[in-house]
Design an enzyme around this catalytic site. Sequence first.
Site, PDB file in Angstrom:
ATOM      1  N   CYS A 134       0.857  -1.166  -0.058  1.00 45.23           N
ATOM      2  CA  CYS A 134       0.052   0.139   0.028  1.00 45.23           C
ATOM      3  C   CYS A 134       0.746   1.086  -0.067  1.00 45.23           C
ATOM      4  O   CYS A 134       0.640   2.283  -0.926  1.00 45.23           O
ATOM      5  CB  CYS A 134      -0.821   0.049   1.285  1.00 45.23           C
ATOM      6  SG  CYS A 134      -2.515  -0.984   1.048  1.00 45.23           S
ATOM      7  N   CYS A 215      -7.553  -2.357  -4.532  1.00 47.08           N
ATOM      8  CA  CYS A 215      -7.137  -3.157  -5.650  1.00 47.08           C
ATOM      9  C   CYS A 215      -7.645  -4.403  -5.706  1.00 47.08           C
ATOM     10  O   CYS A 215      -8.327  -4.954  -4.748  1.00 47.08           O
ATOM     11  CB  CYS A 215      -5.503  -3.267  -5.146  1.00 47.08           C
ATOM     12  SG  CYS A 215      -4.679  -1.709  -5.276  1.00 47.08           S
ATOM     13  N   CYS A 243      -5.364   1.329   4.787  1.00 47.58           N
ATOM     14  CA  CYS A 243      -4.049   1.302   3.895  1.00 47.58           C
ATOM     15  C   CYS A 243      -3.196   2.189   4.434  1.00 47.58           C
ATOM     16  O   CYS A 243      -1.817   2.224   4.148  1.00 47.58           O
ATOM     17  CB  CYS A 243      -4.617   1.598   2.389  1.00 47.58           C
ATOM     18  SG  CYS A 243      -5.133   3.043   2.326  1.00 47.58           S
TER      19      CYS A 243
END
Length: 249
Positions: A134, A215, A243
Amino acid sequence: MLGGPAAAAGSAIGLYNNPSADYATKVQATVALLKAAAFEHPGKVVQATSLGVEDMIVTDLIARHQLPIAIGTLETGMLNPETAALIGTIETHYADAGIHVEVYRPKNEAVVEFVSQHGEKAMYESIDLRKACCGIRKLEPLARMLAERTAWITGLRREQSNNRGGMLDREVDDAGRAKFNPMIEWTWGDVWHYVAVNHVPYNPLHDQFMPSIGCAPCTRAIAVGEDFRAGRWWWEDEKAKECGLHVHK
């Protein structure tokens, strides 16, 4: 061009369009906060859009009210095709408003080095490796997006998770920048009512029971009764599910 999806059987609009009693007041407050952000930080404010439905509403309001707010997003290199396609959709849909999306990508050399050392599926091996991924794909590009800005705008809502329950509509981030969360009070029903009424384009993955989309390797559909962000990093402990974009250090 202000057109968009119509409600279809089984669509997120059809399932969740249920505004709260004070929906109109929330919309007005959101517009007022966006105007304040533009006024207080002329030429120095950006909407950091995740391309999720809440951020699509913020973009829609910026376009409709012709607000001088830049729009930027993170193309991590691991987005679902449906998510990445929204960048072009936004620019086409809001062409008359002159909307342009700034796209920030991770540094290729950092991605190559990380993958060569840890593999394509490193995020599943440990929280530290997932957060390192991340950091490369999201935090460093975000830092570039914000480098010349004094304020940024998100689509965060308190209802999304326990970690976000205490967030305010105005905050200050760790770098001292103003952070505006104009959607903070909205409910899921409010979100989809606005989309339905104003024909806002959105990620079709939302129709597949993905309320929170990141993602591709780190996002799955959720089951009935699960939290909004249950499909994000589902293999991790609930407390770890950020994240780093929206947490204070």
